[in-house]
Motif scaffolding. Structure first.
Motif, short mmCIF file in Angstrom:
data_model
loop_
_atom_site.label_atom_id
_atom_site.label_comp_id
_atom_site.label_asym_id
_atom_site.label_seq_id
_atom_site.Cartn_x
_atom_site.Cartn_y
_atom_site.Cartn_z
N SER A 67 -6.99 0.52 -11.17
CA SER A 67 -7.26 -0.10 -9.88
C SER A 67 -8.76 -0.27 -9.65
O SER A 67 -9.22 -1.29 -9.13
CB SER A 67 -6.65 0.73 -8.74
OG SER A 67 -5.25 0.66 -8.76
N LEU A 68 -9.53 0.76 -10.05
CA LEU A 68 -10.98 0.68 -9.88
C LEU A 68 -11.57 -0.44 -10.72
O LEU A 68 -12.47 -1.17 -10.27
CB LEU A 68 -11.61 2.02 -10.27
CG LEU A 68 -13.10 2.19 -9.97
CD1 LEU A 68 -13.38 1.98 -8.50
CD2 LEU A 68 -13.57 3.57 -10.42
N GLN A 69 -11.07 -0.60 -11.94
CA GLN A 69 -11.53 -1.70 -12.78
C GLN A 69 -11.22 -3.05 -12.13
O GLN A 69 -12.06 -3.96 -12.14
CB GLN A 69 -10.87 -1.62 -14.15
CG GLN A 69 -11.35 -0.45 -15.01
CD GLN A 69 -10.63 -0.38 -16.35
OE1 GLN A 69 -9.84 -1.26 -16.69
NE2 GLN A 69 -10.90 0.66 -17.12
N MET A 70 -10.03 -3.18 -11.58
CA MET A 70 -9.66 -4.44 -10.93
C MET A 70 -10.52 -4.69 -9.70
O MET A 70 -10.90 -5.84 -9.43
CB MET A 70 -8.18 -4.40 -10.54
CG MET A 70 -7.69 -5.68 -9.87
SD MET A 70 -7.82 -7.15 -10.93
CE MET A 70 -6.47 -6.84 -12.08
N LEU A 118 -9.16 3.35 -1.71
CA LEU A 118 -10.31 2.65 -2.29
C LEU A 118 -10.21 1.14 -2.11
O LEU A 118 -11.18 0.48 -1.72
CB LEU A 118 -10.43 2.99 -3.78
CG LEU A 118 -10.97 4.37 -4.14
CD1 LEU A 118 -10.87 4.60 -5.65
CD2 LEU A 118 -12.42 4.52 -3.69
N SER A 119 -9.04 0.60 -2.40
CA SER A 119 -8.86 -0.85 -2.32
C SER A 119 -9.05 -1.36 -0.90
O SER A 119 -9.79 -2.33 -0.66
CB SER A 119 -7.47 -1.23 -2.84
OG SER A 119 -7.29 -0.81 -4.17
N VAL A 120 -8.37 -0.71 0.04
CA VAL A 120 -8.47 -1.16 1.43
C VAL A 120 -9.90 -0.99 1.95
O VAL A 120 -10.44 -1.87 2.63
CB VAL A 120 -7.47 -0.38 2.32
CG1 VAL A 120 -7.69 -0.73 3.79
CG2 VAL A 120 -6.04 -0.70 1.91
N VAL A 129 0.82 -1.21 0.00
CA VAL A 129 0.00 0.00 0.00
C VAL A 129 0.86 1.26 0.00
O VAL A 129 0.46 2.30 -0.53
CB VAL A 129 -0.94 -0.01 1.23
CG1 VAL A 129 -1.72 1.29 1.34
CG2 VAL A 129 -1.89 -1.21 1.15
N LEU A 130 2.06 1.16 0.57
CA LEU A 130 2.88 2.35 0.78
C LEU A 130 3.41 2.95 -0.50
O LEU A 130 3.64 4.17 -0.56
CB LEU A 130 4.04 2.02 1.72
CG LEU A 130 3.63 1.53 3.13
CD1 LEU A 130 4.87 1.21 3.94
CD2 LEU A 130 2.77 2.57 3.84
N ASP A 131 3.62 2.13 -1.53
CA ASP A 131 4.21 2.67 -2.76
C ASP A 131 3.20 2.72 -3.91
O ASP A 131 3.55 2.62 -5.07
CB ASP A 131 5.45 1.87 -3.17
CG ASP A 131 5.11 0.42 -3.49
OD1 ASP A 131 3.99 0.00 -3.16
OD2 ASP A 131 5.97 -0.27 -4.08
N ARG A 132 1.91 2.85 -3.57
CA ARG A 132 0.87 2.99 -4.57
C ARG A 132 0.18 4.34 -4.40
O ARG A 132 0.26 4.95 -3.33
CB ARG A 132 -0.16 1.85 -4.44
CG ARG A 132 0.40 0.47 -4.74
CD ARG A 132 0.85 0.34 -6.20
NE ARG A 132 1.20 -1.02 -6.55
CZ ARG A 132 2.41 -1.56 -6.39
NH1 ARG A 132 3.40 -0.83 -5.86
NH2 ARG A 132 2.65 -2.81 -6.74
N PRO A 133 -0.54 4.83 -5.42
CA PRO A 133 -1.26 6.09 -5.28
C PRO A 133 -2.20 6.06 -4.07
O PRO A 133 -2.94 5.08 -3.89
CB PRO A 133 -2.03 6.20 -6.59
CG PRO A 133 -1.25 5.38 -7.56
CD PRO A 133 -0.67 4.26 -6.77
N PRO A 134 -2.19 7.11 -3.25
CA PRO A 134 -3.01 7.11 -2.03
C PRO A 134 -4.49 6.86 -2.29
O PRO A 134 -5.15 6.15 -1.53
CB PRO A 134 -2.78 8.51 -1.45
CG PRO A 134 -1.46 8.93 -1.99
CD PRO A 134 -1.35 8.32 -3.35
N LEU A 151 -4.11 -3.18 -6.37
CA LEU A 151 -3.05 -2.16 -6.37
C LEU A 151 -1.94 -2.47 -7.37
O LEU A 151 -0.98 -1.71 -7.46
CB LEU A 151 -2.48 -2.00 -4.97
CG LEU A 151 -3.45 -1.40 -3.94
CD1 LEU A 151 -2.81 -1.35 -2.56
CD2 LEU A 151 -3.89 -0.01 -4.36
N GLN A 152 -2.03 -3.56 -8.10
CA GLN A 152 -1.01 -3.85 -9.11
C GLN A 152 -1.03 -2.87 -10.27
O GLN A 152 0.02 -2.45 -10.74
CB GLN A 152 -1.18 -5.29 -9.62
CG GLN A 152 -0.64 -6.34 -8.67
CD GLN A 152 -0.78 -7.74 -9.24
OE1 GLN A 152 -1.26 -7.93 -10.35
NE2 GLN A 152 -0.36 -8.74 -8.47
N PRO A 153 -2.21 -2.48 -10.80
CA PRO A 153 -2.20 -1.53 -11.92
C PRO A 153 -1.57 -0.19 -11.52
O PRO A 153 -1.48 0.14 -10.34
CB PRO A 153 -3.69 -1.36 -12.24
CG PRO A 153 -4.35 -2.57 -11.69
CD PRO A 153 -3.57 -2.92 -10.47
N GLY A 154 -1.19 0.57 -12.54
CA GLY A 154 -0.46 1.80 -12.26
C GLY A 154 -1.33 3.00 -11.99
O GLY A 154 -0.88 3.96 -11.35
#
Length: 387
Positions: free
Chosen positions: A175-178, A47-49, A37-42, A167-170
């Protein structure tokens, strides 16, 4: 100078060290897993969490509702969730990564490595934490318990895995699609598969002979096969594979819901059948059996207990466990029930008898609940006198 009155023990002896180790290892593994989570867009991380935490909470709520009659110890249920999120997911991720590096084939990793290692590491909680000690096995005493523990492990695994995939997509849009894809396809896949394995283990604990091994192994194979089918459906069957797999998983989901609700109803029926017998044997009063037979009455009595709430909660737990254990003894047709069951029966009866004075003082002189319906002795069974 007078001595302080003896306080009766509240609960049967419970395993502590092993589930605590599971909690610690699971928490450490979860922290490692959440480093992504730390190196992904906030925004994507939030949203993911948030989304997958809500999904996990929905699953936890349902399992908690199933577990109302004889709730499992929090140390065990928290340990189960963290084992899935921090131990099973971490080990599975490492093994799958090594398999992928060795083969260079992502599709093969998803089809062969993931089903085997993930279903194995999830099931290890049930084997290592619940079945390796007598005290651990004493917490695994109904089909509902099997569903609760299996579901908790699976919810933990799916929670961390879904966050990682999202959180894998850039970009935030990707990310929302995933997130949408994971919600539609695999929101509760891992809890369902782990529950399948836990049901097999439960069946194995309640039979004799070779089936004690056959049931757990067969249901583990079923979970692995379903996992394989899910991951390989489009590869093996093309576009129709997705629809076929989705149909199977909807049937599985529905079937497990039905089994879970039926098991909860069985617990209620067993408690209500055994309470008159426990009155007949002098372990309970008709007044106590009356409110113990109803979840709403239990809640009301505990709410009015004040400082004695903890003591009464232990009494409720002990009487319910004893009733369910007597239900298991009544269904045993071997003529020689496991000595552990009889030993636990004696322990629970001793606890209830030791608590009687404290319970009488806590309840006071004004009963507000009618005695339980039923004729004492109808369900006397084979082992009511072994106390």
């Amino acid at each position: 100078m007078g001595t302080a009155p003896r306080v009766a023990p509240r609960r049967k002896a419970q395993a502590f060290v092993v589930p605590l180790i599971a909690v610690i290892l699971g928490a450490l593994g979860t922290l490692i897993g959440m480093l992504v989570v730390l190196d992904r867009p906030p925004v994507a991380s939030f949203l993911s969490v948030s989304v997958f935490s809500l999904v996990a909470l929905l699953g936890v709520w349902f399992l908690t509702w199933l577990d109302r009659w004889e709730p499992e110890p929090p140390l065990f249920t928290v340990g189960a969730f963290l084992w899935g999120a921090g131990v099973s997911a971490l080990i599975s991720g490492i093994v799958n990564t090594v398999y992928l590096a060795a083969t260079g084939d992502m599709e093969a990793t998803a089809m062969y490595s993931a089903p085997f290692i993930e279903e194995t590491t999830k099931a290890l909680f049930l084997v290592l934490v619940l079945l390796t000690s007598r005290r651990g096995r004493a917490e695994f005493n109904s089909l509902t318990d099997a569903i609760v523990y299996g579901g908790m492990v699976g919810l933990g695994f799916s929670w961390i895995e879904n966050i990682g995939y999202a959180l894998q997509p850039g970009t935030v849009g990707e990310s929302l699609q995933m997130i949408v894809v994971r919600l539609l396809l695999v929101a509760f896949l891992h809890p369902m598969l782990t529950i399948v394995v836990s049901i097999g283990i439960w069946l194995g604990l309640n039979v004799r002979g070779a089936m004690r091994i056959v049931f757990p192994f067969a249901f583990w194979c079923l979970a692995v096969a379903l996992h394989f089918l899910h991951n390989a459906s489009t590869t093996l069957f093309g576009g129709s594979g997705f629809l076929m797999t989705a149909g199977i998983e909807v049937l599985l989901f529905t079937g497990l819901i039905v089994i879970g609700v039926s098991s909860r109803n069985w617990e209620r029926a067993t408690v209500r059948e055994q309470l008159p017998v426990m009155v007949h044997l002098g372990w309970l009063t008709p007044f106590e059996a009356g409110w113990l037979a109803d979840l709403g009455a239990r809640k009301a009595v505990l709410a009015e207990a004040g400082p004695a709430r903890a003591q009464l909660t232990g009494f409720v737990q002990n009487t319910t466990e004893l009733a369910l254990l007597r239900g298991r003894l009544g269904r045993d047709r071997s003529g020689q029930p496991p000595s552990e069951w009889l030993q636990l029966h004696r322990e629970l009866v001793g606890l209830i008898i030791a608590q009687r004075g404290e319970v009488d003082r806590a309840l006071g002189p004004s009963p507000s609940w009618r005695p339980v319906a039923g004729r004492p002795g109808d369900n006397f069974g084979t082992y009511p006198h072994r106390s």
